[in-house]
Design an enzyme around this catalytic site. Structure first.
Site, PDB file in Angstrom:
ATOM      1  N   CYS A   1      -0.381  -5.732  -1.662  1.00  0.00           N
ATOM      2  CA  CYS A   1      -0.309  -4.507  -1.263  1.00  0.00           C
ATOM      3  C   CYS A   1      -1.288  -4.108  -0.322  1.00  0.00           C
ATOM      4  O   CYS A   1      -1.722  -5.236   0.275  1.00  0.00           O
ATOM      5  CB  CYS A   1       0.622  -3.338  -1.866  1.00  0.00           C
ATOM      6  SG  CYS A   1      -0.377  -3.305  -3.281  1.00  0.00           S
TER       7      CYS A   1
ATOM      8  N   ARG B   1       0.909  -0.573  -5.603  1.00  0.00           N
ATOM      9  CA  ARG B   1       2.426  -1.014  -5.628  1.00  0.00           C
ATOM     10  C   ARG B   1       2.541  -2.365  -6.080  1.00  0.00           C
ATOM     11  O   ARG B   1       4.062  -2.730  -5.882  1.00  0.00           O
ATOM     12  CB  ARG B   1       2.387  -0.749  -3.962  1.00  0.00           C
ATOM     13  CG  ARG B   1       3.017   0.712  -3.397  1.00  0.00           C
ATOM     14  CD  ARG B   1       2.569   0.694  -1.686  1.00  0.00           C
ATOM     15  NE  ARG B   1       1.528  -0.071  -1.040  1.00  0.00           N
ATOM     16  CZ  ARG B   1       1.273   0.440  -0.159  1.00  0.00           C
ATOM     17  NH1 ARG B   1       2.519   0.404   0.652  1.00  0.00           N
ATOM     18  NH2 ARG B   1       0.025   0.034   0.650  1.00  0.00           N
TER      19      ARG B   1
END
Length: 269
Positions: free
Chosen positions: A219, A224
């Site tokens: 990410c 994430r």
């Protein structure tokens, strides 16, 4: 790696259970699960995946988990308001550090059903022993050497705007060449919980992610991507590595390849 509220209820009084609240400090102080310790991973950004950088990251984790009183013999459950990236980052980091029982609480406070407390329990620090699991982490050199290989798939879980360079958060926009893209939030249901294993498996296979391949999510800063790491594990993908350097490293270097995906334009009517 994922446990639910029922599991928590059944194991709540286990002597070896440690709960880690990963929300911001002000939220923790306002009310948390009884007995929880606090660790917000967001201030601990580390995006250098050179050999030296990974060694420094390991030293940082050793200090953090020692300060949290983790020995390696307990079951450690990270949580936040829902099944989010903070708790996932904590669970992945502890698993990388070699702890055998790192867990994430699914839907967390939204589903726990417990009365929150402002009491902060005391605990003793430990001398946590780092035993890095190299197979759970990817460096930029690991990816660079594997771009284009059929047995390794790169999974971009940034937002569409980041993937299409409409929002650039590094020196360069773009994406790692050949990456398959889907926003990390697609792994969550509307209730904030992780989608079921069957739903996740079908979703990932529809994207073209091969369960037999090594999957490397990334990410911007590896948070994430840590959530995607957990989701892929839940979906039954056995070989997953978190590229924690992510675009904050790749996109700020001039010597790494990039591609620039563009949105498909609608056909004129």
């Amino acid at each position: 790696m994922l446990v639910n509220s029922r599991w928590l209820s059944e194991h709540r009084r286990d002597p070896g259970l440690v709960l880690i609240d990963t929300r911001p400090a002000k939220d923790f102080r306002a009310g948390h699960l009884e007995g929880a310790r606090h660790f917000d991973p967001f201030p601990f950004h580390h995006t250098d995946t050179s050999e030296r950088g990974i060694a420094e990251f390991g030293a940082q984790l050793q200090w953090i988990f020692s300060a949290l009183g983790i020995s390696g013999h307990e079951t450690v459950v990270f949580y936040e308001d829902e099944s989010g990236m903070r708790a996932a980052r904590g669970a992945w980091a502890l698993e990388y550090a070699g702890h055998p029982k790192a867990r994430m609480l699914d839907a967390a406070l939204k589903a726990a059903g417990e009365k929150l407390t402002t009491k902060i329990d005391k605990f003793a620090p430990t001398d946590f022993e780092l035993k890095p699991r190299a197979e759970t982490l990817a460096s930029y050199t690991h990816l660079l050497e594997r771009i284009g290989r059929r047995d390794v798939q790169i999974f971009d879980v940034r937002s569409d705007a980041e993937y299409y360079s409409e929002r650039v958060r590094a020196k360069h926009g773009g994406a790692i060449p050949g990456a398959i893209h889907q926003d990390w939030g697609e792994a969550q249901g509307s209730d904030g919980a992780m989608k079921s294993p069957a739903e996740l498996r079908a979703q990932y296979e529809a994207l073209g992610l091969d369960p037999a391949a090594e999957i490397v999510p990334y990410c911007q800063g590896g948070y994430r991507a840590a959530h995607a790491y957990v989701a892929l594990k839940v979906a039954g993908y056995p070989n997953v590595r978190n590229y924690f350097g992510s675009w904050a490293e790749w996109g700020n270097r001039d010597d790494l390849p990039r591609e620039h995906p563009r949105r498909k334009r609608s056909a004129p009517r």
